[in-house]
Design an enzyme around this catalytic site. Structure first.
Site, PDB file in Angstrom:
ATOM      1  N   LYS A 262       0.797  -1.303   0.016  1.00 57.46           N
ATOM      2  CA  LYS A 262       0.153   0.041  -0.011  1.00 57.46           C
ATOM      3  C   LYS A 262       0.738   1.292  -0.050  1.00 57.46           C
ATOM      4  CE  LYS A 262      -3.316   2.459   2.992  1.00 57.46           C
ATOM      5  NZ  LYS A 262      -4.092   2.541   4.235  1.00 57.46           N
TER       6      LYS A 262
ATOM      7  N   LYS B 204      -9.982  12.765   8.499  1.00 59.07           N
ATOM      8  CA  LYS B 204      -9.565  12.242   9.858  1.00 59.07           C
ATOM      9  C   LYS B 204      -9.488  13.572  10.955  1.00 59.07           C
ATOM     10  CE  LYS B 204      -6.467   8.603   8.472  1.00 59.07           C
ATOM     11  NZ  LYS B 204      -7.326   7.734   8.860  1.00 59.07           N
TER      12      LYS B 204
ATOM     13  N   ASP C 170      -2.389  10.291   3.719  1.00 59.65           N
ATOM     14  CA  ASP C 170      -4.034   9.728   3.800  1.00 59.65           C
ATOM     15  C   ASP C 170      -4.740  10.771   5.125  1.00 59.65           C
ATOM     16  OD1 ASP C 170      -6.353   8.590   4.320  1.00 59.65           O
ATOM     17  OD2 ASP C 170      -5.601   6.761   5.430  1.00 59.65           O
TER      18      ASP C 170
ATOM     19  N   ASP D  20       1.554   6.272   5.494  1.00 62.58           N
ATOM     20  CA  ASP D  20       0.808   5.394   4.987  1.00 62.58           C
ATOM     21  C   ASP D  20       1.016   4.695   3.713  1.00 62.58           C
ATOM     22  OD1 ASP D  20      -1.602   4.381   5.527  1.00 62.58           O
ATOM     23  OD2 ASP D  20      -2.905   5.627   4.449  1.00 62.58           O
TER      24      ASP D  20
ATOM     25  N   GLU E 220      -9.536   3.952   2.110  1.00 62.91           N
ATOM     26  CA  GLU E 220      -8.950   4.110   0.919  1.00 62.91           C
ATOM     27  C   GLU E 220      -7.940   2.901   0.526  1.00 62.91           C
ATOM     28  OE1 GLU E 220      -7.767   5.296   3.270  1.00 62.91           O
ATOM     29  OE2 GLU E 220      -5.305   4.929   2.984  1.00 62.91           O
TER      30      GLU E 220
ATOM     31  N   ARG F 283      -7.772  -0.386   1.012  1.00 64.86           N
ATOM     32  CA  ARG F 283      -8.285  -1.762   0.221  1.00 64.86           C
ATOM     33  C   ARG F 283      -8.754  -1.406  -1.025  1.00 64.86           C
ATOM     34  NH1 ARG F 283     -12.819  -2.104   4.974  1.00 64.86           N
ATOM     35  NH2 ARG F 283     -10.991  -1.119   6.176  1.00 64.86           N
TER      36      ARG F 283
HETATM   37  N1  BES Z   1      -4.237   4.453   7.183  1.00 60.23           N
HETATM   38  C1  BES Z   1      -5.370   4.179   7.702  1.00 60.23           C
HETATM   39  C2  BES Z   1      -5.084   3.146   8.989  1.00 60.23           C
HETATM   40  C3  BES Z   1      -4.097   3.371   9.987  1.00 60.23           C
HETATM   41  C4  BES Z   1      -4.424   3.784  11.220  1.00 60.23           C
HETATM   42  C5  BES Z   1      -2.563   3.325  10.030  1.00 60.23           C
HETATM   43  C6  BES Z   1      -3.482   4.385  12.122  1.00 60.23           C
HETATM   44  C7  BES Z   1      -1.820   3.611  10.655  1.00 60.23           C
HETATM   45  C8  BES Z   1      -2.285   4.041  11.955  1.00 60.23           C
HETATM   46  C9  BES Z   1      -6.494   3.521   6.908  1.00 60.23           C
HETATM   47  O1  BES Z   1      -6.605   4.003   5.699  1.00 60.23           O
HETATM   48  C10 BES Z   1      -7.732   4.110   7.491  1.00 60.23           C
HETATM   49  O2  BES Z   1      -8.052   5.193   7.699  1.00 60.23           O
HETATM   50  N2  BES Z   1      -8.508   3.114   7.887  1.00 60.23           N
HETATM   51  C11 BES Z   1      -9.753   3.438   8.729  1.00 60.23           C
HETATM   52  C12 BES Z   1     -10.746   2.316   8.143  1.00 60.23           C
HETATM   53  C13 BES Z   1     -12.073   2.456   8.604  1.00 60.23           C
HETATM   54  C14 BES Z   1     -12.600   3.821   7.962  1.00 60.23           C
HETATM   55  C15 BES Z   1     -12.868   1.208   8.098  1.00 60.23           C
HETATM   56  C16 BES Z   1      -9.661   3.093  10.142  1.00 60.23           C
HETATM   57  O3  BES Z   1      -8.594   2.225  10.549  1.00 60.23           O
HETATM   58  O4  BES Z   1     -10.087   3.730  11.047  1.00 60.23           O
HETATM   59 ZN    ZN Z   2      -4.971   4.642   4.999  1.00 60.16          ZN
HETATM   60 MN    MN Z   3      -7.438   5.877   5.574  1.00 61.28          MN
END
Ligand code: BES
Ligand code: ZN
Ligand code: MN
Length: 498
Positions: free
Chosen positions: A265, A277, A270, A288, A349, A351
């Site tokens: 990825k 966020k 992000d 990310d 995003e 996935r």
């Molecule tokens: N890049 C984030 C996941 C992440 C979180 C990486 C903390 C490193 C540290 C990912 O893209 C994300 O935002 N995931 C969301 C998914 C949710 C919306 C289903 C998450 O984990 O909150």
């Molecule tokens: Zn992400």
């Molecule tokens: Mn994300």
């Protein structure tokens, strides 16, 4: 750093710092059999009044009179029962930092007897070199006037001639593993205004060229032809357009050599997109693309090792931004494999870009696929920062990655992945949706990815959201990108092809 191996006696070799790894026994430094050139009684007296007890990574510098080296450094291994490869790595890291602070440029290491360590010479040398080179990885290179200093310069491992072959093999491997890890760290540490998707593609291309790998970079028009709605959708809100990076290492020596695909990825930043966020700690989302960094680092290591494998490395890279052109919740996109996906949360995003990349990786009919991604906060909640989540349809990949994780200390923890996780991602308005239930978020994210992998292909998904970035320095690395996954996956490939 330059590494060499010599058989001269410790006391007779010129240098700035002569290192003696020392065991701890009954809460004391075990000073037996150290050829320090100092009378045992004098040594004992100095050590007993110093507080040095040889606990793991503890150090004691002593001014030396009986050796050609100016200083001795006693370096704690901890107890013989507990010593392992990572003790060696962390100790080498501590020694390297001590040497740098003493401005010692010529370091000598009295290699301990393998019988007492329970670690063979090749593994010892590999771990020592890795630890030292990883520990001195430089951060802060964007500070004005700061130069990346290459101290300490030369290291000599001291041991009998009969051990040199194994030690040399370990040194050569250790250098490759460390440089793949540091390459990945550098990518993660670069700020997102500088490391855009296009810049990442350039970095990958330069690395591929240096290692003799083929490199293909797909631009927006080329991805449109392949209907890569996932990568294009995530990237469409940014002025920095997305790319798909494909590296090919053709190391297979026979028709039986396996093809392995690595997918990482590469979200260069992000923000969450329209599902923005919160502001706190958003800067950490420059990491990310840790999965992309890890697979590129792993590919570099595999190429340098010259492994008997055909390796395809696929990196989808995009920036996830909120914008008038950005995808919105309720949008339905079509992925490269033809499946439609409703975007319920633009922050899920990873996935989406991985779905297209996994499909692309499948086109080369790989025997194994491994993907690495900073995919879910849920995985961080479940496992913290010391373990990556491992989800897989293959016992062989699970075993190989567990073994590789134990050896590299990039540890994985196996989480379940079942059809129910796949089913949880089925959509109301489209084939799939990108958001599942809150519970088990790491596994349902993997369940989403499973819709883009051929069921008969052995596949492992490694969620590195926890370990890919460290907010504090460790014995083997500074704050920032840890490079987690590069050594792990390269070692797993090495195990799979051996
Ligand atoms: N890049 C984030 C996941 C992440 C979180 C990486 C903390 C490193 C540290 C990912 O893209 C994300 O935002 N995931 C969301 C998914 C949710 C919306 C289903 C998450 O984990 O909150
Ligand atoms: Zn992400
Ligand atoms: Mn994300």
């Amino acid at each position: 750093m330059r590494w060499s191996i010599t058989k001269t006696q410790a006391t007779e070799t010129a240098g700035d710092l002569l290192v003696f790894p020392v065991f701890q026994k009954n809460d004391q430094a075990d000073l037996k059999n150290l050829a320090t050139g100092t009378k045992p009684a004098d040594l004992k007296k100095q050590v007993s009044t110093s507080g040095f007890d040889a606990k793991a990574t503890g150090l004691l510098p002593l001014f030396s009179t009986g050796t050609k080296a100016s200083w001795l450094l006693l370096a704690g291994l901890g107890t013989a029962e507990k010593v392992g490869l990572d003790t060696i790595r962390r100790l080498a890291g501590a020694v390297a930092k001590q040497a740098r602070s003493m401005k010692a440029d010529r370091i000598l290491v009295a290699v301990p007897e393998k019988e007492s360590l329970g670690i063979d010479d090749e593994a010892f040398a590999r771990a020592w070199v890795e630890g030292a080179e990883m520990a001195l990885f430089a951060v802060g290179i964007l500070k004005t006037g700061k130069k990346a200093k290459e101290l300490p310069g030369s290291w000599k491992l001291l041991a009998d001639a009969t051990r040199h072959k194994d030690l040399r093999a370990g040194v050569l491997e250790g250098e490759k593993f460390a440089s793949g890890c540091n390459f990945a760290r550098d990518l993660v540490n670069q700020p997102p205004n500088l490391l855009t998707p296009i810049k990442m593609a350039e970095e990958a291309k330069a690395m591929a060229k240096a290692e003799g790998m083929k490199c293909k970079i797909l631009n927006v028009a080329q991805m449109e032809k392949l209907n890569m709605g996932g990568i294009l959708g995530v990237g469409q809100g940014s002025v920095n357009p997305p790319r798909l990076i494909v590296l090919e290492y053709k190391g297979g020596k026979s028709r039986k050599s396996p093809t392995i695909a690595l997918v990482g990825k590469g979200v260069t930043f992000d923000t969450g997109g329209i599902s923005l966020k919160p502001g706190a700690n958003m800067d950490l989302m420059k990491s990310d693309m840790g999965g992309a960094a890890a697979v590129l680092g792993a590919a570099q290591i595999v190429a340098r090792l010259g492994l008997d494998v055909n390796l395809v490395t696929v990196v989808p890279t995009a920036e996830n931004m909120p914008d008038g052109n950005a995808v919105r919740p309720a949008d339905v996109i079509t992925m490269a494999n033809g499946k439609t996906v409703e975007i319920l949360n633009t922050d899920a995003e990873g996935r989406l870009i991985l779905g297209d990349a996994l499909w692309y990786a499948g086109k080369s009919k790989p025997d194994y696929i491994m993907d690495a991604a900073t995919l879910t906060g849920a995985c961080v909640v479940a496992l913290g920062h010391h373990f990556a989540g491992l989800m897989s349809n293959s016992g062989e990949l699970i075993d190989s990655l567990k073994q590789a994780g134990g050896e590299t200390f990039e540890r994985v923890w196996h989480l379940p992945l079942i059809d129910e996780h796949k089913d949880a991602m089925k959509g109301t308005w489209s084939d799939l949706k990108n958001l599942g239930p809150r519970e088990g978020g790491a596994m349902t994210a993997a369940g989403f990815l499973a819709h883009f992998v051929d069921e008969t292909t052995q596949w492992a998904h490694i969620d590195i959201a926890g370990p890919s970035y460290s907010e504090k320095a460790t014995a083997t690395g500074p704050v920032g990108g840890t490079g987690f996954g590069a050594r792990l996956m390269a070692r797993a490939v090495q195990i799979l092809v051996s």
